[in-house]
Design an enzyme around this catalytic site. Structure first.
Site, PDB file in Angstrom:
ATOM      1  N   ASP A   1       0.722  -0.950   0.057  1.00 22.05           N
ATOM      2  CA  ASP A   1      -0.138  -0.058   0.053  1.00 22.05           C
ATOM      3  C   ASP A   1       0.898   1.208  -0.052  1.00 22.05           C
ATOM      4  OD1 ASP A   1      -2.622   1.830   0.363  1.00 22.05           O
ATOM      5  OD2 ASP A   1      -1.732   1.741   2.524  1.00 22.05           O
TER       6      ASP A   1
ATOM      7  N   ASP B   1       0.703   5.360  -0.201  1.00 19.71           N
ATOM      8  CA  ASP B   1      -0.750   5.949   0.391  1.00 19.71           C
ATOM      9  C   ASP B   1       0.253   7.564   0.453  1.00 19.71           C
ATOM     10  OD1 ASP B   1      -2.451   7.575   1.799  1.00 19.71           O
ATOM     11  OD2 ASP B   1      -3.426   5.973   2.261  1.00 19.71           O
TER      12      ASP B   1
ATOM     13  N   ASP C   1       2.940   1.555   3.328  1.00 23.34           N
ATOM     14  CA  ASP C   1       3.190   1.624   4.949  1.00 23.34           C
ATOM     15  C   ASP C   1       2.332  -0.222   5.201  1.00 23.34           C
ATOM     16  OD1 ASP C   1       0.732   0.893   6.924  1.00 23.34           O
ATOM     17  OD2 ASP C   1      -1.007   2.162   6.130  1.00 23.34           O
TER      18      ASP C   1
END
Lengths: 354, 362
Positions: free
Chosen positions: B84, B86, B263
């Site tokens: 991920d 972000d 992440d």
């Protein structure tokens, strides 16, 4: 892998050293010994007795003894120990046994890595690993991380020569990786051993009972030791990560879920009751007694899967940003605590954040 | 409007749909509907058209019984590896243009990224965040670094990596390599640490030369050894002997440049729910857009957003208290609270800000 590397002659001495090899287990099968005989015939009794002694030795001083120089007896005792452990059904005991066993084969692996490296390749295949050999040895990263003995410094994947999925290792390192691989292999053998316990002869069942009780007693003593230690020395014996979380919790800081889990599981493992643990969390800005109690009881193993949880290992603490220290020789927060109680407080260095 | 979209655009099923758990939130209630499973793509699309979810997720894990209400009963069989990226976690230069925060404790407020209140230190902040092409551009760079590490070092083939624009502030990289689905959490952490360059011990990378130290490896060396050498070369410092601490600091700066800013919690979690590609993001109205690596490499941030636009561009008049200065590809002045914007942007404004109101359409 070149086929010349596969040529490895294994014989009775190897079975004695590595009783988990499929060829070794096959020999026990060829002896035609059945579970029913374990408690009945003289040979069956001898094997059962030796298997029991192996596990008791693991419980008492963490050592796996090789008790016979007859490989058939030794391999049978190993296989029987696996069976007994599967009947006791305690993950922590299985883990302890697997660790002790893998330590016991370390000198043999070490010697073979110098003299018979092809045997090491063979064992890595038994473990299902993807290992390539040219002028150097390459282990697929998936197998490497499965068996990494340490997650810092030169063992950490990030510090290795890794290309196209393969990690370069020395023969010595391969031996060390195999040791950890064998530990996990033995745990898996225990988990996958399936014997209908109603088929167990009375004497085998009695041994399972005896082992369970001995293990429960040891665990109780450990917990009592921890409780007494906490009463005496308070937070002094806590590792820096837990002390910090305690301070933060008490100052009313809103801790992330991972931090709460670590703190609760640590406290429960050093003998705090659920209520005593909840006390610490009462300062939290979003504290709700019902929710917190549910979660703490879950961690204590009183709900849901009935697993009692332990805090994350130091490596995971680091990855989650909950640890910025290096405690010498410590891989788990609870390990720090027990060492400190024994008067051997580990040396702590606060490391730079990378 | 979501309904219209789903009627015309069936959602592609994730691989092994029958072994996945699905979860949804709706526009009518606040909770999450979990433990849903579908036997086939048609069943999934019927459900989506009937319920019109605000957010749609599926499990990265494969289960023997994905609809079991207790996690322990689902029968975990493995999980895709997901990364991920972000920009919520990354300080981008555009944040002062469109992100604001207000401290719930002392009432202070300001622009940009704030992890805690600079006035009173409280971590209890109310945030209003927006996504713009510059955010996506930063996230795209991180995704490309990640893909490079996964391909070169871990040997994961490009065809098994699916980059997905999340519909909001980043990308999810789904790795569908069958050989990796049974990795334990511990192993995934080690991979997450690897791509983040976490745990690099600079002492292992240097050697003494006279009174000073130099970097040990050439840029052709495998893994981080070569990657660091390349970044040192970009700075013209690959062969320069330096004092030990200075060289170590320089190495760590190179690592900070070369690392993929993911992440880690998402990668470590083997029972994670992740946005379902092909659905709409309920906060932006943008499409959760699966791409190929070639597309990600060839497209810039603006064209990725353009392609993720799923709703019509009919002009709409919108009123709003505080306009972000930059949002998607649009730049706004702060004066005047009524502006005419395309419908898809109006939907984003209304979904994301409590003060935005659509005044008229067309």
């Amino acid at each position: 892998m070149g086929s010349e590397h596969l040529k490895v002659v294994i014989g009775p001495e190897d079975y004695l050293k590595y009783p988990f090899l499929p060829e070794a287990i096959k020999i026990v099968k060829e002896l035609g010994l059945t579970i029913e005989e374990l408690g009945e015939t003289p040979l069956g009794n001898e094997i059962l007795e030796q298997a029991k002694r192996k596990i008791l030795s693991v419980i008492e001083d963490g050592r796996y003894p090789v008790s016979s120089d007859d490989y058939r007896l030794e391999v049978s005792a190993f296989a029987t120990a696996i069976l007994l452990l599967s009947q006791v059904g305690d993950k922590a005991l299985t883990e302890k046994f697997a660790t002790a066993f893998s330590k016991s084969i370390s000198p043999s692996l070490e010697a073979d890595s110098r003299e018979r490296v092809q045997l090491l390749f063979y064992i890595s295949q038994v473990l299902g690993w993807n290992v390539k050999i040219s002028d150097k040895i390459y282990v697929h990263f998936k197998n490497y991380i499965h068996a990494q003995p340490d997650f810092t410094g030169k063992w950490k994947l990030v510090n290795r020569a890794l290309r196209d999925g393969y990690v370069e290792v020395s023969t010595h390192e391969l031996a060390r990786l195999i040791q950890t691989g064998v530990k996990k292999h033995v745990s898996r053998l225990v988990e996958s051993a399936s014997v209908d316990s109603s088929l167990l002869p009375e004497r085998v069942y009695a041994v399972v009972e005896e082992l369970s009780q001995s293990w429960a007693k040891t665990r109780r003593e450990v917990l009592e030791f921890a409780q007494a230690g906490y009463r005496k020395s308070g937070m002094d014996a806590f590792p820096p990560c837990i002390k910090t979380l305690m301070d933060e919790a008490k100052s009313g800081k809103n801790l992330p879920h991972s931090a709460r889990f670590v703190l609760a599981s640590f406290l429960l493992n050093v003998g705090f009751t659920v209520d005593e643990t909840l006390e610490i969390f009462k300062y939290s800005p979003d504290y709700r007694e019902d929710l917190a109690r549910y979660q703490v009881e879950h961690i204590a193993g009183l709900r849901g899967s009935r697993t009692k949880y332990t805090p994350y290992k130091c490596d995971n603490m680091r990855s989650l940003g909950l640890c910025r220290w290096r405690c010498e020789g410590v891989k788990h927060p609870l390990q720090y605590f027990y060492r400190a109680l024994r008067g051997k407080t580990p040396r702590v260095v606060e490391s730079q954040v990378s | 409007m979501f309904k219209e979209y789903y009627r015309k655009n069936p959602v592609p099923p994730p691989p092994s749909i029958e072994r996945r758990e699905f979860a949804f939130t709706t526009f009518s209630s606040s909770g999450m509907i979990r433990h849903i499973s579908f036997k086939n793509p048609e069943e999934m699309n019927r459900y989506i058209i009937e319920r019109i979810p605000r957010h749609a997720y599926y499990s990265t894990a494969y289960y023997s019984d994905p609809s079991a209400p207790e996690m322990e009963d689902k029968g975990w069989q493995g999980a895709d590896m997901v990364f991920d990226i972000d920009v919520d976690h990354i300080d981008t230069p555009c944040k002062p243009l469109h992100d604001t925060w207000r401290c719930k404790a002392c009432g202070a407020h300001g622009r940009g990224l704030a992890l805690k209140c600079p006035v009173c230190g409280s971590e209890s902040l109310e945030r209003q965040t927006w996504v713009c092409d510059r955010c996506i551009s930063v996230a795209r760079e991180e995704a490309l670094k990640l893909i490079d590490i996964l391909e070169e070092d871990l040997g994961i083939s490009r065809s098994e990596m699916i980059p997905v624009f999340s519909g909001h502030r980043g990308f999810h990289i789904h790795v569908e390599d069958k050989a990796l689905i049974d990795l334990e959490q511990e192993a995934r952490r080690e991979i997450a640490d690897y791509v983040r360059g976490l745990g690099i011990d600079p002492d292992l990378y240097i050697e003494r030369t006279g009174d000073l130290y130099k970097y040990k490896y050439p840029s052709t060396a495998p893994g981080w050894r070569g990657r660091i050498a390349m970044h040192l070369a970009l700075r013209g410092k690959e062969d320069t002997p330096l004092p030990r601490e200075e060289l170590k600091k320089l190495i760590m700066e190179c690592v900070a440049e070369a690392r993929a800013n993911i992440d880690e919690k998402v990668t470590m979690d083997v029972k994670r729910l992740i946005r379902l590609p092909g659905t709409l993001h309920g906060k932006t109205g943008l499409k959760v857009l699966p791409l190929t690596i070639q597309q990600l490499e060839a497209m810039d941030a603006a064209s990725i957003i353009e392609r993720a636009v799923a709703l019509p561009d009919t002009p709409v008049k919108v009123e709003m208290e505080e306009w972000p200065r930059r949002v998607l590809g649009f730049t706004f002045s702060e004066d005047g609270s009524k502006k005419t914007v395309p419908l898809y942007l109006a939907v984003y404004l209304v979904l994301n800000s409590p003060t935005a109101r659509i005044l008229s359409i067309g």
